[in-house]
Design an enzyme around this catalytic site. Structure first.
Site, PDB file in Angstrom:
ATOM      1  N   ASN A 228       1.144  10.074   9.085  1.00 28.08           N
ATOM      2  CA  ASN A 228      -0.041   9.898   9.295  1.00 28.08           C
ATOM      3  C   ASN A 228      -0.957  11.035   9.090  1.00 28.08           C
ATOM      4  O   ASN A 228      -1.849  11.135   8.472  1.00 28.08           O
ATOM      5  CB  ASN A 228      -0.579   8.747  10.451  1.00 28.08           C
ATOM      6  CG  ASN A 228      -0.033   7.397   9.906  1.00 28.08           C
ATOM      7  OD1 ASN A 228       0.160   7.099   8.879  1.00 28.08           O
ATOM      8  ND2 ASN A 228      -0.047   6.736  11.291  1.00 28.08           N
ATOM      9  N   CYS A 280      -5.013   3.768  12.845  1.00 30.35           N
ATOM     10  CA  CYS A 280      -4.042   4.639  12.998  1.00 30.35           C
ATOM     11  C   CYS A 280      -4.311   6.312  12.751  1.00 30.35           C
ATOM     12  O   CYS A 280      -3.888   7.146  13.750  1.00 30.35           O
ATOM     13  CB  CYS A 280      -2.936   4.562  12.017  1.00 30.35           C
ATOM     14  SG  CYS A 280      -2.214   2.879  12.466  1.00 30.35           S
TER      15      CYS A 280
HETATM   16  C1  UDX Z   1      -2.305   3.977   7.412  1.00 25.23           C
HETATM   17  C2  UDX Z   1      -1.213   4.672   6.632  1.00 25.23           C
HETATM   18  O1  UDX Z   1      -1.221   4.441   5.192  1.00 25.23           O
HETATM   19  C3  UDX Z   1       0.158   3.508   6.997  1.00 25.23           C
HETATM   20  O2  UDX Z   1       1.385   4.067   6.455  1.00 25.23           O
HETATM   21  C4  UDX Z   1       0.273   3.500   8.585  1.00 25.23           C
HETATM   22  O3  UDX Z   1       1.334   2.550   8.830  1.00 25.23           O
HETATM   23  C5  UDX Z   1      -1.157   3.113   9.208  1.00 25.23           C
HETATM   24  O4  UDX Z   1      -2.125   3.882   8.705  1.00 25.23           O
HETATM   25  P1  UDX Z   1      -3.947   2.102   6.784  1.00 25.23           P
HETATM   26  O5  UDX Z   1      -4.698   2.681   7.976  1.00 25.23           O
HETATM   27  O6  UDX Z   1      -3.896   0.595   6.847  1.00 25.23           O
HETATM   28  O7  UDX Z   1      -2.611   2.828   6.933  1.00 25.23           O
HETATM   29  O8  UDX Z   1      -4.916   2.407   5.622  1.00 25.23           O
HETATM   30  P2  UDX Z   1      -4.786   3.713   4.437  1.00 25.23           P
HETATM   31  O9  UDX Z   1      -4.705   2.700   3.096  1.00 25.23           O
HETATM   32  O10 UDX Z   1      -3.870   4.412   4.752  1.00 25.23           O
HETATM   33  O11 UDX Z   1      -6.154   4.288   4.556  1.00 25.23           O
HETATM   34  C6  UDX Z   1      -6.822   4.792   5.522  1.00 25.23           C
HETATM   35  C7  UDX Z   1      -8.114   5.262   5.454  1.00 25.23           C
HETATM   36  O12 UDX Z   1      -8.168   6.239   4.339  1.00 25.23           O
HETATM   37  C8  UDX Z   1      -9.137   4.164   4.873  1.00 25.23           C
HETATM   38  O13 UDX Z   1     -10.356   4.322   5.451  1.00 25.23           O
HETATM   39  C9  UDX Z   1      -9.045   4.634   3.540  1.00 25.23           C
HETATM   40  O14 UDX Z   1     -10.228   4.284   2.976  1.00 25.23           O
HETATM   41  C10 UDX Z   1      -9.079   6.137   3.452  1.00 25.23           C
HETATM   42  N1  UDX Z   1      -8.480   6.942   2.240  1.00 25.23           N
HETATM   43  C11 UDX Z   1      -7.220   6.566   1.789  1.00 25.23           C
HETATM   44  C12 UDX Z   1      -9.734   7.646   1.572  1.00 25.23           C
HETATM   45  O15 UDX Z   1     -10.831   7.840   1.952  1.00 25.23           O
HETATM   46  N2  UDX Z   1      -9.077   8.317   0.382  1.00 25.23           N
HETATM   47  C13 UDX Z   1      -7.822   8.056  -0.119  1.00 25.23           C
HETATM   48  O16 UDX Z   1      -7.515   8.561  -1.264  1.00 25.23           O
HETATM   49  C14 UDX Z   1      -6.669   7.238   0.557  1.00 25.23           C
END
Ligand code: UDX
Ligand code: ADP
Length: 479
Positions: A228, A280
């Site tokens: 993470n 997370c």
């Molecule tokens: C994350 C991890 O991906 C996952 O493996 C773990 O188990 C839990 O935490 P999650 O929080 O559900 O999952 O969402 P994720 O898709 O990772 O996005 C997290 C944040 O980053 C979101 O706010 C998303 O909008 C942002 N993000 C993601 C970006 O701003 N840019 C990106 O390129 C990718």
């Protein structure tokens, strides 16, 4: 499940975003294993048992179909925590582990009170040999505490033994079912080979053996935090470059594409935006920071902390920029907020960038019309710490309260009503429907000069501009 499998009955404590979908998929793939998800929250359990599958407490594409297949067959949701533990061969701990808000480690360390309570209940209620699996993301060496609690039961009168495993969940919200059905890897950390095999056997029903990684307990716990932290670091990195792109006339999408084609860097997680949210990333990094400080590594702690600091900065930066573009004041102005969830395809708002950005704008006296296709308005009230007001009459001018700087917000049932009379639109979540908006019909609804602030890079700037609106897109400078 093959008939010689060791595990016949699973109990999962915690029917949240992780426990619910994970157990639904395990039950679906292992029809011979009885899977019961227990929770002390009666409303949550009632919602998981609701006959109308659109009322499940967690929104995940594909979850309803999985629950429909398995529920009542070998998947159960119950508040009978003690009884279910007593009859289980394997107990997953999947409870919340928020950041501590007070005391030692406040603001950084995880609050393990729910994990500890679970461990105590398991110690008391379990019978025979029980494999206890840490599913919640936990600080490194939590398993030691869990083992100590389990080991403290007086087993002289009853035959109880325990094995503790760490099996962190890597699913992302919005793609949970896909991630569970086809994981990049399944990580099982532990000391007891038989217990590891028993859990591996469950996953082997649908995950290829080579994707099941076995490690020691501490590596497993640390891998989850590190994964993470690395993902979040990429987002802060690209967001830092986005700000530089805006200043220099570069375009962050072009830069992301250019660097992402380097196979060592790869194209994923390079979307600039309003900063990361979700339950997370921030929590896990702060946890890592706390651990580093605890183990006498302050420089390492500072390094990871900067990832969170940059994320917060990005959110304040966007709010500030909106105020600046609107002639330095948003007092009494109507702003349409499109998207409140922390990302698309989820109703989850935990740590959503929208919260900080909206709070900053409310602080400036703005009137926010908030639209989100999945988030419950009551959740928004809780997040903003402000009860929703009535939506103003269509075409009504600013109220006296608005002009005197009284901040308000109201939920908008659709995009057009959010935008009507607004000076600016802020797109904060990348919902598909916001990519498809027809700006030629929406633009005339706004008060000119009007702005579209696209913090997710989802609109076509030419289309917006053709409606006579000004556009700001994250990471796009004036070439
Ligand atoms: C994350 C991890 O991906 C996952 O493996 C773990 O188990 C839990 O935490 P999650 O929080 O559900 O999952 O969402 P994720 O898709 O990772 O996005 C997290 C944040 O980053 C979101 O706010 C998303 O909008 C942002 N993000 C993601 C970006 O701003 N840019 C990106 O390129 C990718
Ligand atoms: P996550 O995102 O990690 O799944 P959630 O907050 O969505 O976290 O869910 C955690 C769930 O765990 C909540 O529904 C909460 O009621 C439940 N829970 C917490 N402590 C206990 C406990 N001791 N026994 C049973 N359920 C618990």
């Amino acid at each position: 499940m093959s008939s010689n499998s060791t595990i016949r009955s699973i109990c999962c404590i915690g029917a949240g975003y992780v426990g619910g979908p994970t157990m639904a998929v395990i039950a679906d793939r292992c029809p011979d294993v009885k899977v019961t998800v227990v929770d002390i929250n009666q409303d949550r359990i009632a919602a998981w048992n609701h006959p109308d599958l659109s009322k499940l407490p967690v929104y995940e594409p594909g979850l309803d179909a999985v629950v429909e297949r398995a529920r009542g067959r070998n998947l159960f949701f119950s508040t009978a925590v003690e009884e279910t533990i007593a009859s289980a061969d394997m107990v997953f701990i999947s409870v919340n582990t928020p950041t501590k808000t007070r005391g030692l480690g406040a603001g950084q360390a995880s609050d393990l009170r729910w994990v500890e309570a679970c461990a105590r209940t398991v110690a008391k209620e379990a019978t025979g040999h029980t494999i206890v699996v840490e599913k919640s993301t936990l600080p490194v060496r939590t398993a030691e505490a869990v083992k100590a609690i389990l080991g403290s039961v007086d087993s002289s009168s009853e035959q109880k033994t325990f094995s503790v495993l760490s099996n962190p969940e890597f699913l992302a919200e919005g793609t949970a079912i896909r991630d569970l059905a086809n994981p990049d890897r399944v990580l099982i950390g532990g000391e007891n080979a038989e217990a590891i095999d028993a859990l591996a056997e469950i996953y082997q029903q649908w995950v290829p053996e080579e994707k099941i990684l076995r490690t020691n307990l501490w590596s497993s716990e640390l891998s989850k935090l590190t994964a993470n932290a690395f993902l979040a670091q990429r987002i802060s990195s690209i967001n830092s470059v986005a700000a530089l792109c805006e200043a220099t006339g570069a375009d962050v999408r072009e830069v992301a594409k250019a660097i992402g084609t380097d196979s060592r860097i790869g194209p994923k997680f390079l979307n600039a935006g309003p900063g990361f949210g979700g339950s997370c990333f921030q929590k896990d990094i702060l946890n890592l920071v706390y651990l580093c400080r605890h183990f006498g590594l302050p420089d390492v702690a500072d390094y990871w902390e900067s990832v969170v600091l940059l994320n917060t900065w990005q959110q304040h930066r966007i709010a500030r920029l909106v105020v600046q573009k609107l002639f330095g004041t948003v007092t009494g102005k109507r702003l349409a907020i499109l998207g409140f969830a922390f990302k698309a395809d989820t109703n989850d708002t935990r740590e959503a960038p929208a919260i900080r950005i909206c709070k900053d704008l409310l602080e400036e006296g703005a009137q926010l019309a908030i639209h989100d296709p999945k988030v419950d308005p009551e959740q928004i009230s809780r997040d903003l710490n402000l009860i929703a007001s009535q939506a103003p009459e269509e075409d009504a001018g600013p109220t006296r309260g608005a002009l005197s700087g009284e901040a308000t917000w109201w939920p908008s049932p659709d995009v057009a009503s959010a935008i009507r009379g607004a000076d600016a639109v802020l797109i904060l979540t990348e919902w598909q429907q916001y990519r498809e908006l027809d700006w030629t019909t929406l633009a005339p609804l706004m008060r000119k000069p009007a702005w579209v602030f696209d913090a997710r890079g989802v609109v076509d700037p030419k289309q917006v501009e053709s409606g006579g609106l000004n556009v700001w897109r994250v990471g796009e400078g004036d070439a």
